[in-house]
Design a protein around this motif. Structure first.
Motif, mmCIF file in Angstrom:
data_model
loop_
_atom_site.group_PDB
_atom_site.id
_atom_site.type_symbol
_atom_site.label_atom_id
_atom_site.label_comp_id
_atom_site.label_asym_id
_atom_site.label_seq_id
_atom_site.Cartn_x
_atom_site.Cartn_y
_atom_site.Cartn_z
ATOM 1 N N UNK A 187 0.801 -1.230 0.000
ATOM 2 C CA UNK A 187 0.000 0.000 0.000
ATOM 3 C C UNK A 187 0.833 1.279 0.000
ATOM 4 N N UNK A 188 1.951 1.287 0.759
ATOM 5 C CA UNK A 188 2.778 2.495 0.812
ATOM 6 C C UNK A 188 3.345 2.839 -0.561
ATOM 7 N N UNK A 189 3.820 1.816 -1.270
ATOM 8 C CA UNK A 189 4.372 2.046 -2.610
ATOM 9 C C UNK A 189 3.283 2.501 -3.569
ATOM 10 N N UNK A 190 2.108 1.889 -3.453
ATOM 11 C CA UNK A 190 1.013 2.255 -4.346
ATOM 12 C C UNK A 190 0.592 3.703 -4.125
ATOM 13 N N UNK A 191 0.500 4.099 -2.859
ATOM 14 C CA UNK A 191 0.098 5.473 -2.569
ATOM 15 C C UNK A 191 1.163 6.465 -3.033
ATOM 16 N N UNK A 192 2.420 6.127 -2.794
ATOM 17 C CA UNK A 192 3.517 7.012 -3.206
ATOM 18 C C UNK A 192 3.477 7.246 -4.719
#
Length: 895
Positions: A491-496
């Motif tokens: 999720x962190x990578x997707x949001x970034x």
């Protein structure tokens, strides 16, 4: 004491790092290198939570990412945005714990400070009293200079017509009567025998065009715009009904692409075929309970938007395509690939193959240009036209051959010219945006979040952006990147990546606007998008950094370079209207809806153009807040254009085809060239005598050369038609065999596609719908129902625990049964999820599928931009569902 020392140390460090100042008089260009340096901040475990980042405080441009001083330039801001690995943790803690940073230019009001409500509370907010236009409970302070711009309310400006004035009422009544006369004959069936069935008179060349169809053949009629193809079609319909009566029931359907064309052809039908009953059916009329299935046995002629017929066939509301005896395809050149026309003809072909003895409807296609596809020579052009004929099961392609002289007497070909215009010089603003976009691209590629994810290899290839910014290729890349990033597991990578991608999309759109309009128009677009984006957002550190970069860009000094294309456009329009102001009408075709608004804003501020009272004309497939028009606005715009209230239209491609404005004498394609069909169609909007068709093209962009190529393709098309007509005449059997081969291949493709669709539907079970931005669970697919066959609502009574309902400042009616009154916001990240509507006095959340990640029971993730692409079927809201909803809301006290 140690905590205070840590804070003071952090402040001294920040002050030393960002001591550089920006001398605006020396250099107006910007440097974005430091955007790359803080990627390590956005690693797992270091992304600040929503509460830590935002609760109880506002932020300003001095706090973004690193506590940059407010008076530094964007160069300094971005060069020093880095939080090095060695002290990142301490500095992040300092930023979160130290609460006395100077107040800001930008204030974010948290979602909890907006009016929020459960369903019952929300109903009170939206139904207890009316909401006045312009009221809003959402407040966002942006202390940045706003350029003069035209508000959304003024984009479709009809203010000179007071809704209570006699002029307005008279015009409105006349418009309503013109639409009513399409169908009113049905109300007077007892008087039909008193109406004489007078032959529709045709000119010699029109008779030549009609002849094959009058003989009962399937035909494609190709004739210039303004030559009277609609009249020819009406004569064919008249003869067909006469021929069928006594033998079988005549049932004619006239298919069009747009509602505006449906109304136009309906008017023609009511005027020329008064003996016969007719009805216009569109998606909008169906939502008002005027369904195609209810009129199919009550009218002789149905003028229908193609999607309505296709939906009725798919839902089996109509037994089959053989229900009709004649189908007329307006603008039939669209009958290719997955277009609605071709899907309807696919149903026809299925019957032809599966039930060879069944009586099929006669097919008549109308077009000004069949096109040549991707053909580079006449042989390939002939193959393209053969494919179109196969798709329409056409036996003949008919053009004017014997009566060319008469055709030339009645069809006015416009004067054509292409103007090459130089680019802007010393364009600092353009350079700054490109520099920022390059930096964001590098930021994505160099992020540790991207390098550490399992899908790193695949996503790294997807991150390779086109070199040219502000172009269609870049727009396509951004769209493709949206799908790729949404599939990432972390999720962190997707949001970034999604946040970076969203900013790139906005900057690319701003460049497209700037290339064809003014700097203030591009800035106005960016202001609107960024304010909309952060209105409910709970920003993480990456988003703060990106927004900080925007604020520095927004505040930078740039030379306002005049746009030579606008100067040329003004010159051409002024000259065209100079000699005949009252009777002149003009259409300017532009690339996008956003650009149409920008050009309108410029015209309303330009002496000599504002007097023309220009108006935009765009499609209905987008909501009003995204630049779309309602169908009623389209109808009004065309009516006001015809009567001269608006003398100039700024249009997207939606106005290229079919619209008949007899007084239109000026057509300009504003640095926007596509294919030869669009050229022929748009040129054909100039119907008046001595009309002009101009192309404004920027130098060294290939636009002028593309227009020349279209002219060559048009000539190639004419030669290919002549060659094909000769071939059909001399080798009819061979031609039929070739058409049969095309149809066999298409039939196989449909079968394979059908199998693929069935496999897709095998993905049974429930699907999770998660916020695409933060991965927060929102609802199950089983809790989604369809209202009025178009709005996807959630009936889960616990949804309010996962989303926030934000009351809007005004309401907007889509139709008589649906009222939109608010926004649906993710509670975790503040991301937009959809809207709130009131239907039958109850409010429902309406989801926008593009904002969701769809996860099946095996953990597979997918995204889609349209509901029809979703891997599950959404059933309609039934009476049983209504009973459960009422019961549930009574139990919770909401009713």
């Amino acid at each position: 004491m140690s905590s205070l020392t840590s804070v003071e140390s952090a402040k001294r460090s920040l002050s030393e790092n960002f001591a550089q100042s920006f001398d605006e008089n020396q250099d107006m260009s910007l440097n974005f290198n430091s955007l790359l340096q803080d990627n390590e901040n956005i690693s797992k475990g270091q992304v600040k939570s929503a509460n830590d980042m935002n609760e109880g405080r506002s932020y300003n441009s001095s706090e973004f990412g690193s506590g940059l001083e407010a008076d530094t330039s964007l160069d300094s801001y971005l060069e020093n945005m880095t939080l090095h690995d060695s002290n990142i943790a301490n500095r992040q803690k300092s930023m979160m714990s130290f609460n006395s940073f100077d107040s800001a230019n930008v204030q974010v009001i948290e979602p909890k400070q907006k009016e929020q409500a459960s369903f019952s509370q929300f109903q009170k907010l939206t139904t207890s009293k009316s909401v006045k236009a312009g009221e809003s409970t959402t407040e966002v302070n942006v202390d940045t200079p706003q350029p003069n711009s035209i508000s959304k309310d003024n984009l479709y400006d009809r203010t000179k017509f007071d809704s209570k004035s006699d002029d307005f009422r008279e015009l409105k009544d006349e418009n309503e009567r013109s639409q009513l006369n399409i169908t009113e004959t049905a109300s007077y069936e007892k008087d039909e025998d008193d109406i004489e069935d007078v032959d529709i008179k045709l000119r010699q060349y029109q008779q030549e065009l009609a002849a094959p169809a009058l003989a009962g053949k399937n035909v494609i009629i190709v004739a210039p715009t303004g030559s009277g193809k609609t009249r020819v079609a009406m004569r064919i319909i008249q003869d067909h009904i006469r021929q069928q009566k006594g033998r079988a029931i005549a049932k004619v359907v006239f298919l069009v692409n747009q509602v505006a064309l449906a109304n136009q052809q309906g008017n023609a039908c009511g005027e020329l075929l008064k003996k016969y009953t007719s009805k216009v059916i569109t998606g909008e009329s169906q939502r008002k309970s005027e369904c195609l299935k209810d009129f199919i046995d009550k009218r002789d002629i149905l003028i229908v938007t193609a999607q309505v017929l296709l939906d009725a066939l798919l839902r089996k509301e109509i037994s089959g395509i053989d229900k009709f005896s004649l189908i007329v395809f307006d603008e039939c050149h669209h009958t290719h690939a997955n277009h609605t026309f071709n899907q309807i003809m696919g149903r026809y072909m299925d019957l032809k193959f599966d039930k060879p003895d069944i009586s099929l409807p006669q097919i008549v296609g109308l077009t000004a240009s069949v096109g040549v596809g991707k053909a580079k020579n006449e042989e390939k052009a002939v193959e393209h036209i053969k494919q179109l004929m196969a798709n329409l099961d056409a036996h003949v392609i008919c053009t004017v051959q014997k009566n060319v002289g008469e055709l030339r007497q009645h069809v006015s070909l416009p004067e054509e010219e292409t103007f090459r215009v130089p680019k802007r010089r010393n364009d600092t603003f353009h350079d700054n945006i490109v520099k920022l976009m390059n930096t964001i691209e590098k930021r994505m590629n160099q992020s540790s979040l991207v390098k550490e994810i399992p899908e790193a290899t695949k996503i790294e290839s997807a991150l390779k952006a086109p070199s040219q910014k502000g172009a269609a290729q870049y727009t396509q890349w951004v769209s493709k990147l949206w799908r790729e990033t949404a599939k990432l597991k972390l999720p962190d990578a997707r949001r970034f990546l999604n946040s970076c991608r969203a900013h790139l999309e906005h900057y690319n759109n701003a460049l497209i606007i700037y290339n064809d309009a003014r700097m203030e128009d591009a800035l106005s677009y960016l202001d609107a998008e960024m304010n909309k984006w952060k209105e409910n957002a709970i920003m993480d550190e990456n988003e703060l950094v990106l927004h900080g970069a925007f604020k520095k860009l927004r505040g930078a000094r740039c030379r306002n370079c005049p746009n030579p294309k606008l100067d040329k456009l003004c010159e051409m329009i002024t000259k065209a209207y100079k000699d005949n102001f009252e009777n002149s009408r003009g259409i300017v075709f532009v690339k996008t809806r956003d650009l149409s608004k920008a050009i309108l804003s410029w015209m309303k501020e330009t002496p000599g153009l504002r007097e023309l009272n220009p108006i935009v004309f765009v499609g209905t497939n987008m909501a009003a807040d995204k630049g779309g028009m309602t169908k009623a606005e389209q109808v009004d715009a065309l009516e006001y254009f015809r009567n001269g209230h608006h003398k100039l239209i700024i249009a997207t491609s939606v106005a290229e085809e079919g619209l008949d404005i007899s007084k239109c004498n000026l057509v300009i394609r504003y640095d926007h060239v596509t294919n030869e069909i669009a050229m022929v169609q748009s040129r054909g909007r100039g119907r008046a005598e001595d009309s002009k068709y101009f192309v404004i093209a920027e130098e060294n962009t290939g636009m002028a050369e593309k227009e020349e190529l279209n002219m060559i393709r048009e000539v190639m098309m004419r030669k290919a038609i002549i060659q094909l007509q000769d071939y059909i005449q001399h080798s009819p059997d061979k031609f039929r065999k070739e058409i049969q081969k095309f149809q066999d291949e298409a039939n196989l493709d449909r079968q394979l596609k059908s199998l693929g669709s069935r496999r897709k539907l095998v993905r049974s079970g429930q699907f999770e719908l998660r916020c695409v931005k933060c991965d927060h669970f929102i609802c199950w697919s089983d809790d989604i129902k369809k209202v009025q066959d178009s709005h996807h609502v959630v009936i889960d009574k616990y949804l309010s625990q996962r989303v926030t309902f934000v009351k809007c400042g005004s309401t907007r009616y889509q139709d008589d049964a649906i009222q939109f009154v608010g926004k649906l916001i993710c509670k975790d990240c503040g991301g937009n999820l959809g809207v709130i509507c009131i239907h039958r006095t109850l409010e429902f959340p309406v989801l926008k599928i593009e904002h969701f990640l769809i996860v099946d029971t095996n953990g597979r993730q997918d995204t889609c931009k349209k509901w029809k692409s979703a891997p599950f079927i959404v059933p309609p809201l039934t009476n049983d569902d209504w009973k459960e909803i009422v019961k549930s809301r009574k139990e919770t006290g909401e009713l």
